[in-house]
Scaffold this active site. Structure first.
Site, PDB file in Angstrom:
ATOM      1  N   LYS A 183     -38.625 -36.899  12.588  1.00  0.00           N
ATOM      2  CA  LYS A 183     -36.919 -36.415  11.943  1.00  0.00           C
ATOM      3  C   LYS A 183     -36.188 -35.663  13.197  1.00  0.00           C
ATOM      4  O   LYS A 183     -37.039 -34.974  13.845  1.00  0.00           O
ATOM      5  CB  LYS A 183     -36.383 -35.616  10.481  1.00  0.00           C
ATOM      6  CG  LYS A 183     -37.399 -36.890   9.714  1.00  0.00           C
ATOM      7  CD  LYS A 183     -36.906 -38.376   9.204  1.00  0.00           C
ATOM      8  CE  LYS A 183     -37.665 -38.957   9.088  1.00  0.00           C
ATOM      9  NZ  LYS A 183     -37.554 -38.829   7.109  1.00  0.00           N
TER      10      LYS A 183
HETATM   11  C1  LIG Z   1     -37.998 -38.974   5.919  1.00  0.00           C
HETATM   12  C2  LIG Z   1     -37.254 -39.615   5.240  1.00  0.00           C
HETATM   13  C3  LIG Z   1     -37.536 -39.115   3.766  1.00  0.00           C
HETATM   14  C4  LIG Z   1     -38.475 -38.487   3.361  1.00  0.00           C
HETATM   15  O1  LIG Z   1     -38.087 -36.885   3.416  1.00  0.00           O
HETATM   16  P1  LIG Z   1     -39.560 -35.966   3.331  1.00  0.00           P
HETATM   17  O2  LIG Z   1     -38.717 -34.418   4.113  1.00  0.00           O
HETATM   18  O3  LIG Z   1     -40.494 -36.251   4.010  1.00  0.00           O
HETATM   19  O4  LIG Z   1     -39.594 -35.740   1.746  1.00  0.00           O
HETATM   20  C5  LIG Z   1     -36.691 -40.005   3.058  1.00  0.00           C
HETATM   21  N1  LIG Z   1     -35.881 -40.785   2.662  1.00  0.00           N
HETATM   22  C6  LIG Z   1     -35.591 -41.383   4.531  1.00  0.00           C
HETATM   23  C7  LIG Z   1     -34.562 -42.344   4.897  1.00  0.00           C
HETATM   24  C8  LIG Z   1     -36.536 -41.103   5.168  1.00  0.00           C
HETATM   25  O5  LIG Z   1     -36.815 -40.947   6.715  1.00  0.00           O
END
Ligand SMILES: *Cc1c(COP(=O)(O)O)cnc(C)c1O
Length: 388
Positions: A183
């Site tokens: 991210k």
């Molecule tokens: C990455 C992501 C999540 C989940 O995030 P985590 O921190 O891995 O639990 C949820 N929604 C979206 C759209 C994502 O890209």
């Protein structure tokens, strides 16, 4: 292995030193570093309450619980998202209704589709700011107000993204951010909840740590002797190591997003000639928003839609052979076996999601990409397009 991976960390000595400082402090569980991270994140997004958690999936779960979702309730969610957006609703015993998206230029929820799914059981809408580009928030908030629904924002893609001066994640009742490694702000695992409503913040804070009225840190500080348990809570806490990484990453966020924006613009410019019937039938989601001064996206990923009926596997394989990693965002949630079985027999017509999801490919995008890497991706993309 890859000449250009899909994503890459922008870590350096600063992250290493921050972790080392935590290790040397001998306090690893939630404490002063986490509080500082929460305060700094709250300042960035201009929210009254920011609560760090283990990841965005648990953030979404707590958000669903805090707005009161439970058995007998429904939440309207996008199918074109990561599966956690929908799973979080099911964890509470509530059910999901999948809404369609707008179209090739905007992969976020279609407010008309959302409105058509509102029923007496509906309690919440969960939006997802795809790629860090804002959903149609004014229209969605109006639907929510009209029917008395909560709005949860899955802002996993959106740290450092604004709409009309408001940070994404702060427009609805609760915003959920992810700090997973790929991210815009990376801590490995990690997440953040934001809300302006004190009663929601209080509830989220309790549920993050077993429903307990005081934390180990408070007792260590001498602020509390014992505790009560007033809710069925969880251990969804972050720790000081991840928070220390988060603080360093926060310092790099704005510059990182600016670089993502510059790369996105290089991609859009170079691929514009391939768009539409006059080109090869390629489409570039969100490119039309580029000049809108009210929108400042986080440019988390770079999606393209291949020409209709093009062989996506062939395209992906060509890029792979050239050393370029791609991905698909997303296989629609309602098509997964689990969801097909769960909602077997129910009519689920999501024509826009289905046609767009079948054409989507995500090209590499991260702040450390050099212009030479961008050129390589573009050259190989054009070559692969010519073979479709
Ligand atoms: C990455 C992501 C999540 C989940 O995030 P985590 O921190 O891995 O639990 C949820 N929604 C979206 C759209 C994502 O890209």
């Amino acid at each position: 292995m890859w000449k250009v991976p899909l994503a890459d960390l922008n870590f350096d000595d600063a992250e290493e030193k921050a972790v080392q400082d935590v290790l040397r402090s001998r306090w690893l569980t939630m404490g002063s570093v986490t509080q500082a991270f929460e305060n700094e994140f709250a300042d960035l997004v201009k929210t009254r309450h920011a609560l760090a958690v283990s990841n965005a999936t648990v953030a979404l779960h707590l958000a669903c619980l805090a707005v009161g979702l439970g058995p007998g309730d429904e939440a309207i969610v996008p199918s074109l998202s990561f599966v956690a957006t929908a799973n979080a609703v099911l964890y509470t015993g509530a059910e999901v209704r999948f809404a369609d998206i707008l179209g090739p230029n905007d992969l976020t929820l279609d407010p008309k589709s959302v409105a058509s799914l509102v029923s007496p059981r509906t309690k919440a809408i969960i939006v997802m700011h795809y790629g860090g580009y804002p959903c149609q928030m004014p229209a969605i908030l109006a639907i929510a107000r009209q029917h008395g629904l909560a709005v949860i924002e899955d802002a996993a893609h959106a740290p450092g993204a604004w709409l009309d001066g408001a940070h994404l994640g702060t427009l609805g009742d609760i915003g959920c951010f992810s700090f997973f490694s790929n991210k815009n702000l990376s801590t490995g695992e990690g997440g953040m909840l934001v809300t302006d409503r004190p009663e929601l913040a209080e509830k989220l804070k309790l549920m993050r740590s077993h429903g307990m009225t005081s934390l180990t840190w408070d007792r260590h500080q001498g602020h509390a002797y014992s505790y009560d348990v007033v809710e069925l809570g969880y251990n969804y806490r972050i720790d000081e190591i991840h928070s220390a990484l988060g603080r360093e990453q926060l310092r790099k966020l704005i510059a990182g997003n600016a670089r993502r924006r510059a790369i996105t613009q290089l991609y859009w410019q170079a691929l514009a000639a391939k768009v539409g019937p006059a080109g090869s039938g390629l489409e570039l989601p969100f490119a039309l928003q580029a000049g809108d001064p009210a929108i400042q996206p986080a440019h988390h990923i770079f999606p393209v839609l291949l020409p209709e009926k093009a062989d996506r596997k062939l395209f992906i394989d060509q890029l792979r052979e050239a050393g370029i990693q791609t991905s698909i965002h997303y296989p629609p949630i309602h098509k997964f076996s689990f969801y097909q079985q769960r909602y077997a027999g129910e009519v689920q017509s999501l024509p826009v999601t289905e046609s767009i999801a079948a054409r989507e490919v995500t090209l590499p995008l991260y702040p450390g990409m050099t212009n030479a890497m961008v050129e390589l991706v573009l050259d190989e993309t054009l070559k692969a397009l010519a073979k479709l």
